[in-house]
Motif scaffolding. Sequence first.
Motif, PDB file in Angstrom:
ATOM      1  N   LEU A  82      -0.873 -11.110   3.048  1.00 43.62           N
ATOM      2  CA  LEU A  82      -1.081 -11.097   3.613  1.00 43.62           C
ATOM      3  C   LEU A  82       0.400 -11.480   4.961  1.00 43.62           C
ATOM      4  CD1 LEU A  82      -3.710 -14.055   3.066  1.00 43.62           C
ATOM      5  CD2 LEU A  82      -4.229 -12.555   4.509  1.00 43.62           C
ATOM      6  N   GLU A  90      -3.116  -5.740  -1.304  1.00 38.92           N
ATOM      7  CA  GLU A  90      -4.106  -5.842  -0.677  1.00 38.92           C
ATOM      8  C   GLU A  90      -5.382  -4.647  -1.652  1.00 38.92           C
ATOM      9  OE1 GLU A  90      -5.051  -3.844   3.290  1.00 38.92           O
ATOM     10  OE2 GLU A  90      -3.415  -5.346   4.325  1.00 38.92           O
ATOM     11  N   ARG A 157      -8.058  -8.226   3.390  1.00 33.99           N
ATOM     12  CA  ARG A 157      -7.640  -9.723   4.406  1.00 33.99           C
ATOM     13  C   ARG A 157      -8.348 -11.567   3.912  1.00 33.99           C
ATOM     14  NH1 ARG A 157      -5.508  -7.023   9.081  1.00 33.99           N
ATOM     15  NH2 ARG A 157      -3.435  -5.267   8.264  1.00 33.99           N
TER      16      ARG A 157
END
Length: 252
Positions: A82, A90, A157
């Motif tokens: 993030l 991720e 995300r």
Amino acid sequence: MWNFLHRFASPPYFYRLSADIARWTGWICLGLLGAGLYGGLIAAPPDYQQGDSYRIIFVHVPSAWMSLFIYTAMAVAGGIALIWRIKMAEIVTVASAPIGASFTFLALVTGSLWGKPMWGTWWVWDARLTSELILLFLYFGVIALSLAIEDRRTASRAAAILCVVGVVNIPIVHYSVEWWSTLHQGPTITKFSAPSIHLSMLIPLLSMAVAFMLFYLTVLLFRMRCELLERERHSRWVRELALEPEAAVRRV
């Protein structure tokens, strides 16, 4: 060290190096797993109160540890993803979720199998068991988010946000036995001033814990490689990688 981590975050470099790492961790995992199972199921003496039924701890306890460790790792990777938008972070978050869910499910099942003869019941809604069940649902939430959103980066995300928010449950699971009165057994391994487990049981238990850790790392690397190929399938380095076997055949 930082240079290595920076290079490891590069998809082509990670893909080529991860296969060698997974090969070594896989073999070491098998060795430790065999030693831990032999030491825990055969060599370790029966418990003076629980008899042989205590031996399920050699699977239950490492599984419970891994359920907490993997979610914490996912939260850290999610935070990195993030903040710095690193693609490999991720992928760590998404690829770890099914593994962590499996360990959490195994911890709950083996805990129920252990609880029936020890406590006289399969399940009670005490703090430790309830918070561990919530952890399983958090894993399911991360998996569902990663599959529900078509764009993989957006899905990662969203899953990272859930990981970061849900990490508040980890200290609740860990300290629930100390904060509230529960049926669950209190800490034994971490009582270094007065340990409550004999060395003949502690060594195979730690061996199983390290084996489970290496199992997670091995499976994670393979899952990350598959996820990376899926995301990068249109990139130049993947096309070149696909042509390598054909080039090798031509040289032969």
